[in-house]
Design an enzyme around this catalytic site. Structure first.
Site, mmCIF file in Angstrom:
data_model
loop_
_atom_site.group_PDB
_atom_site.id
_atom_site.type_symbol
_atom_site.label_atom_id
_atom_site.label_comp_id
_atom_site.label_asym_id
_atom_site.label_seq_id
_atom_site.Cartn_x
_atom_site.Cartn_y
_atom_site.Cartn_z
ATOM 1 C CE LYS A 37 7.976 16.054 36.077
ATOM 2 N NZ LYS A 37 9.356 15.424 36.366
ATOM 3 N NE ARG A 135 14.428 10.599 38.235
ATOM 4 C CZ ARG A 135 13.509 11.119 37.602
ATOM 5 N NH1 ARG A 135 13.578 11.501 36.422
ATOM 6 N NH2 ARG A 135 12.470 10.685 38.098
ATOM 7 C CG HIS A 164 9.355 7.631 38.339
ATOM 8 N ND1 HIS A 164 8.172 8.001 38.174
ATOM 9 C CD2 HIS A 164 10.303 8.020 37.606
ATOM 10 C CE1 HIS A 164 8.168 8.653 36.965
ATOM 11 N NE2 HIS A 164 9.442 8.760 36.619
ATOM 12 N NE ARG A 221 4.703 9.820 40.975
ATOM 13 C CZ ARG A 221 5.416 8.734 41.279
ATOM 14 N NH1 ARG A 221 5.379 8.052 42.371
ATOM 15 N NH2 ARG A 221 6.432 7.975 40.534
ATOM 16 C CE1 TYR A 264 21.793 33.559 9.687
ATOM 17 C CE2 TYR A 264 19.523 32.640 10.455
ATOM 18 C CZ TYR A 264 20.603 33.639 10.430
ATOM 19 O OH TYR A 264 20.599 34.883 11.293
ATOM 20 C CB CYS A 311 15.747 32.061 11.958
ATOM 21 S SG CYS A 311 15.813 31.873 10.113
ATOM 22 C CG ASP A 313 14.417 36.039 16.646
ATOM 23 O OD1 ASP A 313 14.011 35.685 17.745
ATOM 24 O OD2 ASP A 313 15.218 36.669 16.369
#
Ligand code: PLP
Length: 385
Positions: A37, A135, A164, A221, A264, A311, A313
């Site tokens: 996944k 869950r 699980h 799994r 920054y 930052c 990028d």
């Protein structure tokens, strides 16, 4: 580095195959559902799945119908289980494409049976029993009667029963062992009721690595361990081979004076005269902003630290005067070079996260390049692969 790629990820499929074989060796020949996944935890689901098909994987686990379709459409033929319960609107597509799905209550099973009947096609389901994850899943008490109900349905095939483990990363202790006991009891009650199913599965990487008893399961799994990591430091295993590295190149180097503020918020000031190298990788690539002033980078044989805030990028690195770095130098932000090892588990530890999140977070802006070549962590992958 290929032209036009600011940042790229190398994924070593042979390392993933080796981790798969290791999982098999720990689970006494049980079937393996490889959890691919979230784009195989960021590694590239289609390429990973194709490679694991060559290893004889039995099933793939994905989170969504879209992930399942993307595997099928690209030639992956192994059975696929959608691990997260889908929405009712997706049932028809799932049944027609022959995917298996998780169910947890009678309402959704009845609806699936009705749709499957109208389509004239049997739906394959796995009953999820919540033995302590808190869950999805039915309770252990109601599981046998739901299983019997499904068993009696004409258009729904109870292919499997699953649970699980939420605390298997702690090792073979306490709560997981309690869950194994509860699950074993649930399975034996189903058998006593005459309910048939082919697959019983529970173990994730934590349970496999801590050698938790696989009884009563005939399938495991694994997810994270296939990509080369244990889910916690406690379960660190030197046999696992991390499969992904992330590299970039220095785009600018300039001289700066002692005290020069960087980035920054000016959270870094040059401690002495030296150089500032700018790397074209930032949090929009999936490089964690939490590595501001913390992350390590290997640049042309030197181990340096991220200086100032990461930052969107780009990121900056300060180098003292006696460290000669130049534009174009290779920068390894996640990987192994010489004596340098800075991988997803190190990054996770530095940022209060988990290796799962680190590898999943590299975005589509970072192209994945795949290699089949076996490599030792000491040998970098070649630039051309
Ligand atoms: C239902 C289920 N099974 C197995 C796995 C694989 O777990 P791991 O990556 O810890 O091996 C996951 C991952 O989150 C999961 O949600």
């Amino acid at each position: 580095m290929e032209n036009g790629h600011r940042v790229k990820a190398h994924v070593n499929l042979e390392a993933i195959a080796s981790n798969f074989r290791y999982a098999r060796s720990l689970t006494s020949g049980r079937r393996i559902m490889a959890v691919v996944k979230a784009n195989a935890y960021g590694h590239g689901a289609v390429q990973v799945a194709r490679r694991l098909e060559k290893e004889g994987v039995d099933m793939f686990g994905v989170a969504t119908l879209g992930e399942a379709i993307s595997l099928r459409d690209r030639g992956v033929t192994t059975p696929v289980l959608i691990l997260t319960p889908p929405t009712p609107e997706e049932y028809r597509d799932i049944i027609s494409r022959g995917f298996s799905l998780m169910v947890y209550d009678l309402d959704n099973v009845n609806e699936i049976n009705m749709i499957a009947k109208c389509m004239g096609q049997v739906a394959r389901v796995h009953l999820k029993v919540d033995t302590g994850m808190g869950r999805f899943g039915c309770t252990p008490e109601e599981a046998p009667s739901i299983a019997r109900h499904i068993h009696q349905m004409e258009w729904v095939d109870l292919e499997g029963v699953a649970t699980h483990f939420p605390r298997s990363d702690e090792g073979p202790v306490g709560f997981t062992l309690h869950q194994v006991k509860v699950f074993r009891q649930v399975i034996s009650e189903m058998v006593e009721l005459g309910v048939g199913f082919r697959l019983v599965h529970a173990a994730n990487s934590g349970a496999i690595l801590s050698r938790v008893s696989q009884s009563p399961c005939n399938m495991v799994r694994p997810g994270l361990m296939l990509y080369g990591y244990a889910p916690s430091r406690v379960l660190f295993d030197p046999n696992l081979r991390p499969a992904m590295e992330v590299v970039t190149r220095v785009i600018q180097v300039k001289r700066i004076k002692k005290g020069t503020p960087v980035g920054y918020g000016h959270t870094f000031h040059a401690p002495e005269d030296g150089y500032l190298a700018v790397l074209p990788i930032g949090y929009a690539d999936g490089y964690p902003r939490a590595l501001s002033n913390r992350g390590y980078v290997w640049i042309a044989g030197h181990v340096l630290k991220i200086s100032g805030r990461v930052c969107m990028d780009s990121s900056m690195v300060f180098a003292p005067e006696d460290v000669p770095i130049k534009p174009g130098d290779e920068a390894v932000v996640m990987g192994v070079r010489d004596g340098f090892r800075y991988l997803a588990d190190d990054m996770a530890e530095a940022t209060g996260s988990i290796p799962y999140e680190v590898t999943c977070s590299f975005t589509s802006r970072v192209p994945r390049f795949f290699t089949e070549r076996p490599h030792s962590p000491k040998q970098p992958l070649s630039e051309t692969e």
